[in-house]
Design a protein around this motif. Structure first.
Motif, PDB file in Angstrom:
ATOM      1  N   GLY A  91     -11.594  -2.399  16.493  1.00 42.36           N
ATOM      2  CA  GLY A  91     -10.783  -1.399  16.020  1.00 42.36           C
ATOM      3  C   GLY A  91     -11.393   0.039  15.865  1.00 42.36           C
ATOM      4  N   VAL A  92     -12.281   0.130  16.953  1.00 39.60           N
ATOM      5  CA  VAL A  92     -12.968   1.520  17.161  1.00 39.60           C
ATOM      6  C   VAL A  92     -12.186   2.111  17.824  1.00 39.60           C
ATOM      7  N   ILE A  93     -12.154   3.498  17.477  1.00 35.43           N
ATOM      8  CA  ILE A  93     -10.978   4.321  17.981  1.00 35.43           C
ATOM      9  C   ILE A  93     -11.458   5.126  19.513  1.00 35.43           C
ATOM     10  N   GLU A  94     -10.760   4.832  20.545  1.00 34.34           N
ATOM     11  CA  GLU A  94     -11.238   5.565  21.790  1.00 34.34           C
ATOM     12  C   GLU A  94     -10.446   6.918  21.871  1.00 34.34           C
ATOM     13  N   THR A  95      -9.268   6.830  21.796  1.00 35.93           N
ATOM     14  CA  THR A  95      -8.272   7.922  21.972  1.00 35.93           C
ATOM     15  C   THR A  95      -6.802   7.755  21.166  1.00 35.93           C
ATOM     16  N   PHE A  96      -6.221   8.801  20.908  1.00 29.56           N
ATOM     17  CA  PHE A  96      -4.930   8.800  20.254  1.00 29.56           C
ATOM     18  C   PHE A  96      -4.365  10.091  20.588  1.00 29.56           C
ATOM     19  N   ASN A  97      -2.902  10.065  20.375  1.00 26.40           N
ATOM     20  CA  ASN A  97      -2.142  11.082  20.656  1.00 26.40           C
ATOM     21  C   ASN A  97      -1.700  12.178  19.537  1.00 26.40           C
ATOM     22  N   GLY A  98      -1.112  13.185  19.569  1.00 26.42           N
ATOM     23  CA  GLY A  98      -0.860  14.096  18.485  1.00 26.42           C
ATOM     24  C   GLY A  98      -0.024  13.709  17.565  1.00 26.42           C
ATOM     25  N   ALA A  99       0.982  12.800  17.791  1.00 23.72           N
ATOM     26  CA  ALA A  99       1.788  12.093  16.790  1.00 23.72           C
ATOM     27  C   ALA A  99       1.033  11.001  15.934  1.00 23.72           C
ATOM     28  N   ALA A 100      -0.197  10.494  16.433  1.00 26.33           N
ATOM     29  CA  ALA A 100      -0.829   9.749  15.456  1.00 26.33           C
ATOM     30  C   ALA A 100      -1.729  10.504  14.444  1.00 26.33           C
ATOM     31  N   GLN A 101      -2.005  11.551  15.032  1.00 20.60           N
ATOM     32  CA  GLN A 101      -2.748  12.625  14.039  1.00 20.60           C
ATOM     33  C   GLN A 101      -1.900  12.852  12.937  1.00 20.60           C
ATOM     34  N   ARG A 102      -0.446  13.144  13.266  1.00 15.96           N
ATOM     35  CA  ARG A 102       0.330  13.823  12.260  1.00 15.96           C
ATOM     36  C   ARG A 102       0.709  12.531  11.382  1.00 15.96           C
ATOM     37  N   LEU A 103       1.190  11.193  11.934  1.00 18.81           N
ATOM     38  CA  LEU A 103       1.708  10.215  10.853  1.00 18.81           C
ATOM     39  C   LEU A 103       0.582   9.703  10.254  1.00 18.81           C
ATOM     40  N   LEU A 104      -0.853   9.308  11.013  1.00 23.17           N
ATOM     41  CA  LEU A 104      -1.811   8.698  10.255  1.00 23.17           C
ATOM     42  C   LEU A 104      -2.984   9.488   9.730  1.00 23.17           C
ATOM     43  N   GLY A 105      -2.695  10.642  10.071  1.00 25.46           N
ATOM     44  CA  GLY A 105      -3.709  11.665   9.270  1.00 25.46           C
ATOM     45  C   GLY A 105      -5.072  11.749  10.099  1.00 25.46           C
ATOM     46  N   LEU A 106      -4.936  11.312  11.299  1.00 23.62           N
ATOM     47  CA  LEU A 106      -6.200  11.345  11.981  1.00 23.62           C
ATOM     48  C   LEU A 106      -6.703  12.538  12.393  1.00 23.62           C
ATOM     49  N   SER A 107      -8.115  12.714  12.885  1.00 18.92           N
ATOM     50  CA  SER A 107      -8.396  14.245  13.342  1.00 18.92           C
ATOM     51  C   SER A 107      -9.157  13.975  14.369  1.00 18.92           C
ATOM     52  N   PRO A 149      -0.394   7.084   5.250  1.00 17.28           N
ATOM     53  CA  PRO A 149      -1.663   7.486   4.507  1.00 17.28           C
ATOM     54  C   PRO A 149      -1.759   8.793   3.551  1.00 17.28           C
ATOM     55  N   ASN A 150      -1.010   9.937   4.469  1.00 11.31           N
ATOM     56  CA  ASN A 150      -1.206  11.194   3.875  1.00 11.31           C
ATOM     57  C   ASN A 150       0.221  11.537   3.160  1.00 11.31           C
ATOM     58  N   ASP A 151       1.125  10.826   2.848  1.00 11.41           N
ATOM     59  CA  ASP A 151       2.440  10.803   2.257  1.00 11.41           C
ATOM     60  C   ASP A 151       2.870   9.675   2.007  1.00 11.41           C
ATOM     61  N   GLU A 152       2.783   9.553   0.524  1.00 13.27           N
ATOM     62  CA  GLU A 152       3.174   8.243  -0.083  1.00 13.27           C
ATOM     63  C   GLU A 152       4.965   8.164   0.151  1.00 13.27           C
ATOM     64  N   ASP A 153       5.743   9.009   0.426  1.00 14.23           N
ATOM     65  CA  ASP A 153       7.048   8.901   0.381  1.00 14.23           C
ATOM     66  C   ASP A 153       7.496   8.551   1.650  1.00 14.23           C
ATOM     67  N   ARG A 154       6.741   8.797   2.580  1.00 16.15           N
ATOM     68  CA  ARG A 154       7.009   8.272   3.909  1.00 16.15           C
ATOM     69  C   ARG A 154       6.822   6.897   4.412  1.00 16.15           C
ATOM     70  N   ARG A 155       7.465   6.175   5.228  1.00 15.13           N
ATOM     71  CA  ARG A 155       7.216   4.833   5.458  1.00 15.13           C
ATOM     72  C   ARG A 155       6.962   4.807   6.915  1.00 15.13           C
ATOM     73  N   VAL A 174       9.544   5.318   9.729  1.00 13.59           N
ATOM     74  CA  VAL A 174      11.060   4.730   9.540  1.00 13.59           C
ATOM     75  C   VAL A 174      11.803   5.115   8.366  1.00 13.59           C
ATOM     76  N   THR A 175      11.090   6.224   7.791  1.00 14.05           N
ATOM     77  CA  THR A 175      11.872   6.663   6.318  1.00 14.05           C
ATOM     78  C   THR A 175      13.136   6.797   6.606  1.00 14.05           C
ATOM     79  N   GLN A 176      13.493   7.711   7.491  1.00 11.06           N
ATOM     80  CA  GLN A 176      15.009   8.117   7.610  1.00 11.06           C
ATOM     81  C   GLN A 176      16.026   6.679   7.944  1.00 11.06           C
ATOM     82  N   LEU A 177      15.312   5.681   8.749  1.00  8.22           N
ATOM     83  CA  LEU A 177      15.840   4.593   9.273  1.00  8.22           C
ATOM     84  C   LEU A 177      15.965   3.771   7.889  1.00  8.22           C
ATOM     85  N   ASN A 178      14.981   3.640   7.107  1.00  8.16           N
ATOM     86  CA  ASN A 178      15.220   2.756   5.730  1.00  8.16           C
ATOM     87  C   ASN A 178      16.342   3.619   4.866  1.00  8.16           C
TER      88      ASN A 178
END
Ligand SMILES: Nc1ncnc2c1ncn2[C@@H]1O[C@H](COP(=O)(O)OP(=O)(O)OP(=O)(O)O)[C@@H](O)[C@H]1O
Ligand SMILES: [Mg+2]
Length: 333
Positions: free
Chosen positions: A17-33, A68-74, A94-98
């Motif tokens: 589970g040690v993070i090596e790299t991630f993209n911009g969308a992961a920053q946004r969706l998962l709140g990574l920095s 993690p950073n927005d309870e209303d989004r799934r 998948v908020t919109q899809l749901n």
């Protein structure tokens, strides 16, 4: 990272589970920095299901959790083993899809319920006709009662088909556009409304006989007819109803004003939703299926117009729409 163009969040990490790299969308969706390289994803985002997913303990490598950073989004999170020693975590919003899935379920539930009610009435009468001792006159009377619920079902199916057609094609079909003689159309609509009113209301018509409209007549008939029928339906006996069609600087304006039950402010923004009806407890005013104003909204949108409402609870309502000048056709003005 080549995944930068993906709309989904992608995090590459070691099996622990040690993070090596991630993209911009992961920053946004998962709140990574940017500082999170080398950190453990399961520690950064504490969630029992996520921990189990990362550890490969789940039967299906897929979970759905709140962002993690927005309870209303799934988020739908998927685990893929890419190489022997790398794990890719993909996160999708998948908020919109749901929301769409919920809407579809609600829609089916509403339609089924609306059809079931008249169907139950029809079955009740049909069962009564099975009695062998019935005399012909009673039998005929029972059969005559089938018509009204059957008509109700037919009207509902017609409205649903119209709504589906309007929703699936947002623009008018050029072949169907023509000059609509609104004064004439209004007269036909008011004649129908008078039948519905059965003398309980006074319907006043005030139209500019010179003013026409470019549009699809059958659609405008449904839209204007719904507004006038509502004015009748939601006005007590004796209420005046005014139907107007006139020229303004903004364009041609169609308007229906009643002195009926009115609408509370909290319902105003919702009355054009499919199947939305206001339940007035204790009132003798009975609603329809709640599709009328959705049809009105779609028809007006296709004619570059929109529905506006002014209403005061207990006093009455005014529904109106303005058609921009390119749709209005003043005849030899
Ligand atoms: N003129 C009005 N005065 C008061 N309430 C209204 C008026 N027009 C609509 N409403 C409220 O808005 C709801 C939605 O109206 P809409 O025309 O969409 O559906 P409906 O009249 O119940 O059924 P349908 O038109 O499909 O037969 C109505 O049930 C009623 O509660
Ligand atoms: Mg209606």
């Amino acid at each position: 990272m080549a995944t930068e163009a993906l709309p989904d969040g992608a995090v590459l990490m070691t099996p622990a589970g040690v993070i090596e790299t991630f993209n911009g969308a992961a920053q946004r969706l998962l709140g990574l920095s940017g500082d999170d390289h080398g950190e453990n994803l399961g520690v950064l985002i504490r969630h029992p299901d996520l921990a189990a997913l990362i550890n490969g303990e789940l039967e299906e490598d897929l979970i759905e959790i709140a962002a993690p950073n927005d309870e209303d989004r799934r988020l739908e999170i998927r685990r893929i083993a890419v190489e022997a020693d790398r794990i890719l975590i993909l996160a999708r919003d998948v908020t919109q899809l749901n929301r769409l899935l919920t809407m579809r379920q609600d829609f089916i539930a509403n339609v089924s319920h609306e059809l079931r009610t008249p169907l139950t009435v029809i079955m009740g009468y049909l069962e009564a006709t099975e009695d062998p001792s019935l005399d012909p006159a009673t039998l005929r009377e029972l059969l005559g009662k089938l018509l009204s619920p059957a008509q109700r079902m037919r009207a509902l199916v017609d409205d649903l088909l119209l709504l589906t057609r309007l929703e699936s094609s947002p623009a008018l079909d050029p072949d169907q556009i023509g000059e609509v003689n609104v004064p004439n159309l209004v007269q036909r609509i008011v004649d129908d409304a008078s039948q519905l009113s059965d003398g309980r209301h006074r319907i006043n018509v005030n139209v500019d006989t010179q003013l026409r409209l470019r549009g699809v007549e059958s659609e405008l008939h449904s839209a204007f007819g719904n507004l006038v029928a509502n004015a009748v339906r939601y006005s007590p006996e004796g209420g005046d109803i005014d139907v107007r069609w006139y020229h303004t600087d903004a364009g041609a304006r169609f308007e229906v004003e009643d002195h009926g039950v009115g609408i509370q402010p909290e319902h105003l923004s919702r009355i054009t939703e499919r199947f939305y009806r206001i339940d007035l407890a204790g009132s003798r005013v009975r609603g329809g299926t709640g599709l009328g104003l959705s049809i009105v909204k779609h028809v007006l949108k296709r004619h570059d117009s929109g529905l506006a409402v002014r209403s005061e609870f207990g006093r009455g309502s005014r529904f109106y729409c303005v058609f921009p000048p390119q749709f209005s056709l003043p005849v030899s003005r």
